[in-house]
Design a protein around this motif. Structure first.
Motif, short mmCIF file in Angstrom:
data_model
loop_
_atom_site.label_atom_id
_atom_site.label_comp_id
_atom_site.label_asym_id
_atom_site.label_seq_id
_atom_site.Cartn_x
_atom_site.Cartn_y
_atom_site.Cartn_z
N GLY A 60 8.60 43.65 -14.51
CA GLY A 60 9.03 45.03 -14.33
C GLY A 60 7.96 45.91 -13.72
O GLY A 60 8.19 47.09 -13.52
N ASP A 61 6.80 45.32 -13.44
CA ASP A 61 5.74 46.11 -12.83
C ASP A 61 6.05 46.36 -11.35
O ASP A 61 7.03 45.87 -10.81
N GLU A 62 5.21 47.15 -10.73
CA GLU A 62 5.44 47.54 -9.34
C GLU A 62 5.46 46.34 -8.39
O GLU A 62 6.32 46.26 -7.52
N ARG A 63 4.54 45.42 -8.55
CA ARG A 63 4.51 44.24 -7.66
C ARG A 63 5.80 43.45 -7.75
O ARG A 63 6.40 43.10 -6.75
N TRP A 75 3.03 40.62 9.50
CA TRP A 75 2.49 41.57 8.52
C TRP A 75 1.61 40.87 7.49
O TRP A 75 0.56 41.39 7.11
N LEU A 76 2.00 39.69 7.07
CA LEU A 76 1.17 38.95 6.12
C LEU A 76 -0.19 38.63 6.72
O LEU A 76 -1.22 38.83 6.09
N ARG A 77 -0.19 38.15 7.96
CA ARG A 77 -1.47 37.82 8.60
C ARG A 77 -2.34 39.07 8.81
O ARG A 77 -3.55 39.02 8.67
N MET A 78 -1.71 40.20 9.13
CA MET A 78 -2.49 41.45 9.24
C MET A 78 -3.13 41.77 7.90
O MET A 78 -4.31 42.11 7.83
N ALA A 79 -2.34 41.68 6.82
CA ALA A 79 -2.87 42.00 5.49
C ALA A 79 -3.97 41.02 5.09
O ALA A 79 -4.96 41.41 4.46
N GLN A 80 -3.80 39.76 5.43
CA GLN A 80 -4.81 38.74 5.13
C GLN A 80 -6.00 38.81 6.07
O GLN A 80 -7.01 38.16 5.83
N GLN A 81 -5.84 39.57 7.14
CA GLN A 81 -6.83 39.68 8.21
C GLN A 81 -7.15 38.29 8.78
O GLN A 81 -8.29 37.91 8.98
N ALA A 131 2.53 34.88 -3.27
CA ALA A 131 1.24 34.47 -3.82
C ALA A 131 0.13 35.43 -3.41
O ALA A 131 -0.74 35.78 -4.22
N PHE A 132 0.15 35.86 -2.17
CA PHE A 132 -0.88 36.78 -1.69
C PHE A 132 -0.81 38.10 -2.44
O PHE A 132 -1.83 38.62 -2.91
N VAL A 183 -3.15 50.66 6.45
CA VAL A 183 -2.04 50.81 5.50
C VAL A 183 -2.36 50.00 4.24
O VAL A 183 -3.18 49.08 4.26
N SER A 184 -1.66 50.33 3.16
CA SER A 184 -1.86 49.63 1.89
C SER A 184 -0.92 48.44 1.78
O SER A 184 0.06 48.32 2.52
N MET A 185 -1.21 47.59 0.81
CA MET A 185 -0.32 46.47 0.51
C MET A 185 1.06 47.01 0.09
O MET A 185 2.08 46.44 0.46
N ARG A 186 1.08 48.09 -0.65
CA ARG A 186 2.33 48.71 -1.07
C ARG A 186 3.13 49.14 0.15
O ARG A 186 4.34 48.89 0.23
N TRP A 187 2.46 49.78 1.10
CA TRP A 187 3.13 50.23 2.33
C TRP A 187 3.73 49.02 3.05
O TRP A 187 4.87 49.08 3.52
N MET A 188 2.98 47.93 3.14
CA MET A 188 3.49 46.73 3.82
C MET A 188 4.77 46.22 3.16
O MET A 188 5.74 45.90 3.84
N LEU A 189 4.78 46.14 1.84
CA LEU A 189 5.97 45.65 1.14
C LEU A 189 7.16 46.58 1.37
O LEU A 189 8.28 46.11 1.62
N LEU A 190 6.93 47.88 1.31
CA LEU A 190 8.02 48.82 1.58
C LEU A 190 8.49 48.72 3.02
O LEU A 190 9.69 48.81 3.30
N HIS A 191 7.57 48.48 3.93
CA HIS A 191 7.95 48.30 5.34
C HIS A 191 8.80 47.04 5.50
O HIS A 191 9.78 47.05 6.26
N LEU A 192 8.45 45.96 4.80
CA LEU A 192 9.27 44.74 4.89
C LEU A 192 10.67 44.99 4.34
O LEU A 192 11.65 44.51 4.92
N VAL A 193 10.79 45.75 3.25
CA VAL A 193 12.12 46.09 2.74
C VAL A 193 12.89 46.85 3.82
O VAL A 193 14.05 46.54 4.11
N GLU A 194 12.24 47.83 4.43
CA GLU A 194 12.89 48.64 5.49
C GLU A 194 13.32 47.76 6.66
O GLU A 194 14.46 47.84 7.13
N GLU A 195 12.41 46.93 7.14
CA GLU A 195 12.69 46.07 8.29
C GLU A 195 13.82 45.08 8.00
O GLU A 195 14.75 44.92 8.78
N PHE A 196 13.74 44.42 6.85
CA PHE A 196 14.76 43.43 6.50
C PHE A 196 16.11 44.09 6.26
O PHE A 196 17.15 43.54 6.62
#
Length: 170
Positions: free
Chosen positions: A10-13, A64-70, A110-111, A136-149
């Motif tokens: 139930g946490d944010e992640r 997006w994952l590779r950007m976040a992982q650099q 996992a990341f 951008v933050s990891m949170r922003w990336m996840l919200l962007h994936l929700v938006e994109e998908f």
């Protein structure tokens, strides 16, 4: 099909990952029961096909994952291959695209589970559509994936309904 663990924390992640997975599932469901030819067809006025949409969103997620992982993106498009982003080419198949996406989905989960904080930032590449020196933050990336998908799940639903009347989202 990739699935999050049976219990969604139930946490944010956990919440954000469950929303990402729900939108992945909405896209995948539009492909159920179709042949490769049907999945590649473009029955509406759009140039979009269901198999092309699946390939696109899998490549969006890995980007997006590779950007976040650099890390370097192994599916990076060039101007010469940009037109292949929305269609299957050569020996690509729907099961192959979905299998690739499954792996990326597990890697994303996992990341995100391993990052110290969803507030952790990563740099955006230089591109006309990103701010100069943007992060951008990891949170922003996840919200962007929700938006994109979600956007593409709607496209996929319309394409499937145009193809055979099936409403994947209804």
């Amino acid at each position: 099909m990739a699935q999050l663990s049976t219990e969604v924390p139930g946490d944010e992640r956990g919440t954000l990952l469950s929303f990402v997975e729900a939108q992945r599932t909405a896209i995948r469901e539009t492909l159920e029961g179709l042949t490769e030819e049907q999945a590649a067809s473009r029955p509406s006025a759009s140039e979009l096909s269901l198999s092309g949409l699946a390939k696109h969103v899998a490549e969006v997620e890995v980007a997006w994952l590779r950007m976040a992982q650099q890390r370097e993106n192994e599916r990076q498009r060039t101007p010469e291959t940009r037109t292949e982003a929305f269609r299957l080419v050569e020996d690509e198949t729907v099961p192959g695209v979905l299998g690739f996406w499954d792996g990326i989905a597990r890697e994303t989960e996992a990341f995100i589970a391993a990052v110290p904080s969803l507030d952790d930032m990563f740099p955006l590449p230089q591109a006309p559509w990103f701010p100069k020196d943007g992060k951008v933050s990891m949170r922003w990336m996840l919200l962007h994936l929700v938006e994109e998908f979600a956007r593409h799940a709607g496209h996929a639903d319309i394409v499937r309904e145009s193809l055979d009347g099936t409403r994947a989202m209804g």
